[in-house]
Design an enzyme around this catalytic site. Structure first.
Site, PDB file in Angstrom:
ATOM      1  N   GLY A   1     115.659 -44.741-104.027  1.00 34.65           N
ATOM      2  CA  GLY A   1     115.927 -44.510-102.793  1.00 34.65           C
ATOM      3  C   GLY A   1     116.483 -45.904-101.877  1.00 34.65           C
ATOM      4  N   PHE A   2     116.405 -45.646-100.509  1.00 35.48           N
ATOM      5  CA  PHE A   2     116.983 -46.679 -99.898  1.00 35.48           C
ATOM      6  C   PHE A   2     115.955 -48.043 -99.928  1.00 35.48           C
ATOM      7  CE2 PHE A   2     116.210 -47.888 -95.072  1.00 35.48           C
ATOM      8  CZ  PHE A   2     117.197 -49.178 -95.161  1.00 35.48           C
TER       9      PHE A   2
ATOM     10  N   LEU B   1     106.642 -45.005-103.244  1.00 36.94           N
ATOM     11  CA  LEU B   1     107.721 -44.983-102.266  1.00 36.94           C
ATOM     12  C   LEU B   1     108.560 -43.625-102.257  1.00 36.94           C
ATOM     13  CD1 LEU B   1     107.944 -48.078-102.779  1.00 36.94           C
ATOM     14  CD2 LEU B   1     109.467 -47.966-101.030  1.00 36.94           C
TER      15      LEU B   1
ATOM     16  N   ASP C   1     111.980 -41.864-110.161  1.00 35.14           N
ATOM     17  CA  ASP C   1     112.498 -40.881-109.295  1.00 35.14           C
ATOM     18  C   ASP C   1     113.080 -39.545-109.791  1.00 35.14           C
ATOM     19  OD1 ASP C   1     113.943 -42.672-106.637  1.00 35.14           O
ATOM     20  OD2 ASP C   1     114.621 -40.666-106.936  1.00 35.14           O
ATOM     21  N   ASN C   2     113.095 -38.818-108.833  1.00 33.02           N
ATOM     22  CA  ASN C   2     113.688 -37.333-108.823  1.00 33.02           C
ATOM     23  C   ASN C   2     114.983 -37.224-108.578  1.00 33.02           C
ATOM     24  OD1 ASN C   2     113.414 -37.294-106.178  1.00 33.02           O
ATOM     25  ND2 ASN C   2     112.273 -35.422-106.151  1.00 33.02           N
TER      26      ASN C   2
ATOM     27  N   TYR D   1     105.501 -33.683 -93.174  1.00 28.59           N
ATOM     28  CA  TYR D   1     105.539 -35.280 -93.643  1.00 28.59           C
ATOM     29  C   TYR D   1     104.193 -36.126 -92.825  1.00 28.59           C
ATOM     30  CZ  TYR D   1     108.078 -39.912 -93.932  1.00 28.59           C
ATOM     31  OH  TYR D   1     107.882 -41.187 -94.205  1.00 28.59           O
TER      32      TYR D   1
END
Ligand code: UDP
Length: 332
Positions: free
Chosen positions: A17-18, A85, A38-39, A157
């Site tokens: 990711g980022f 993360l 990671d997915n 979230y």
């Protein structure tokens, strides 16, 4: 590429990711052997392409909501650090599948904490400024307990991360794992997904491609934006710091500005005429947000170093190249 069986490893869940991709790159630069799990739900595939030729990098595809892949569990003894993360983090992305977001925070964090317990690894949870909700205390110190709407669209979230924090601190209290918890405030920079819907990526891509600029509400709401390399330094300092880990630590840039001021700062760099369209403010959108980073300063000796003008210039240059290279298909 599969890393050797007899060496200590760092696991970065969400490493494509980022922020995760920058963290992997920095750990590799510091000589670590990094396994990225990671997915690929919200990751940019190009983030991985930048890492995957490195001899000390290995990618494992998997979703932390499910049982961890055998490629990970079979090497539990090798992990000495585990960074979590893994979660969609922009409001449109995490609200697209709220059940999955909540499960990623709670069930996914449980899976990784159990791995940390089995491995004897130190575990770092990336929590969020969203645990403060729409804050009544400003700026937000870690001991502020927040004002979160547990039935609203952001709750998957906000409450997911609050539950993940609770679980991490329970593992620590019970002596099951050595944990660190970072509360990450708004972060920006290269490797953001151009259409993940965050304000920096939206406004920069819109300005660069001559589209209407979307400001939600009147633009007077505030945020405080931290450049990604500063954030990565803070995360590593927290993971490696000599502290007991019994308290969360805010990581972010305390320089606060309104969304309108952010647009002005972007237009100082992308110098072209724009049309601004005002759209309704999303439900439960926090009015203001700014971290109190006294704890990070005192305990880690950390504070962000990159001025907004410098970070935004790098971000705009990077998005301009992505757009020119065709990697940004349809910036929103
Ligand atoms: N925002 C905006 N235009 C956009 C995207 C976001 O005005 O195209 C606003 C959003 O309503 C919020 C702020 O910018 O007040 C930051 O939004 P973002 O999604 O980046 O992160 P948040 O801090 O809300 O999680």
């Amino acid at each position: 590429m599969k890393l050797a069986q007899d060496q200590s490893l760092t696991l970065v869940a969400g490493g494509a990711g980022f922020i995760g991709s920058h963290l992997c790159a920095e750990l590799l630069a510091r000589g670590k052997r990094v396994v990225c799990l990671d997915n690929l739900q919200t990751a940019r595939p190009t983030n991985l392409r930048l890492l995957e030729d490195h001899p000390n990098f290995e990618f494992v595809e998997g979703d932390i909501v499910n049982a961890l892949p055998v490629d990970i569990t079979s090497r539990a003894g090798q992990f000495e650090r585990i960074y979590n993360l893994a979660c969609a983090a922009s409001p449109p992305q995490y609200q697209a599948d709220p059940e999955h977001t909540m499960l990623t925070c709670v069930v996914g964090t449980d899976h990784l904490l159990r791995l940390a317990e089995t491995s004897g690894a130190r575990f770092l949870l990336t929590s969020t400024s969203e645990v403060y909700g729409d804050p009544e205390v400003h700026p937000q110190p870690e001991n502020y307990r927040g004002w979160v709407n547990c039935t609203g669209p952001r709750a998957c979230y906000d409450e997911g991360k609050r539950a993940a924090e609770a679980m991490a601190f329970d593992f620590a209290r019970m002596g099951r794992a050595d944990v660190r918890v970072a509360r990450i405030f708004n972060t920006y920079g290269p490797h953001m997904h151009p259409d993940d819907g965050r304000v920096v990526s939206n406004l920069v891509c819109q300005a660069l491609s001559g589209r209407d600029i979307t400001i939600y509400g009147d633009g007077s709401q505030t945020r405080s934006f931290c450049y990604v390399s500063d954030m990565v330094e803070g995360l590593i300092a927290l993971m490696e710091g000599d502290l007991d880990g019994s308290e969360p630590v805010n990581l972010g840039n305390p320089e606060e500005l309104t969304v309108t001021e952010l647009l002005e700062a972007i237009l100082q760099i992308v110098d072209r005429p724009v049309t601004v369209t005002h759209l309704p403010l999303p439900t439960d959108d926090p009015r203001r947000r700014r971290p109190d980073i006294s704890r990070a300063e005192a305990q880690l000796g950390w504070r962000p170093r990159t001025p907004l003008s410098v970070g935004l210039a790098r971000t705009c240059a990077w998005f301009a190249e992505e757009i020119a290279g065709g990697d940004v298909q349809d910036p929103v």
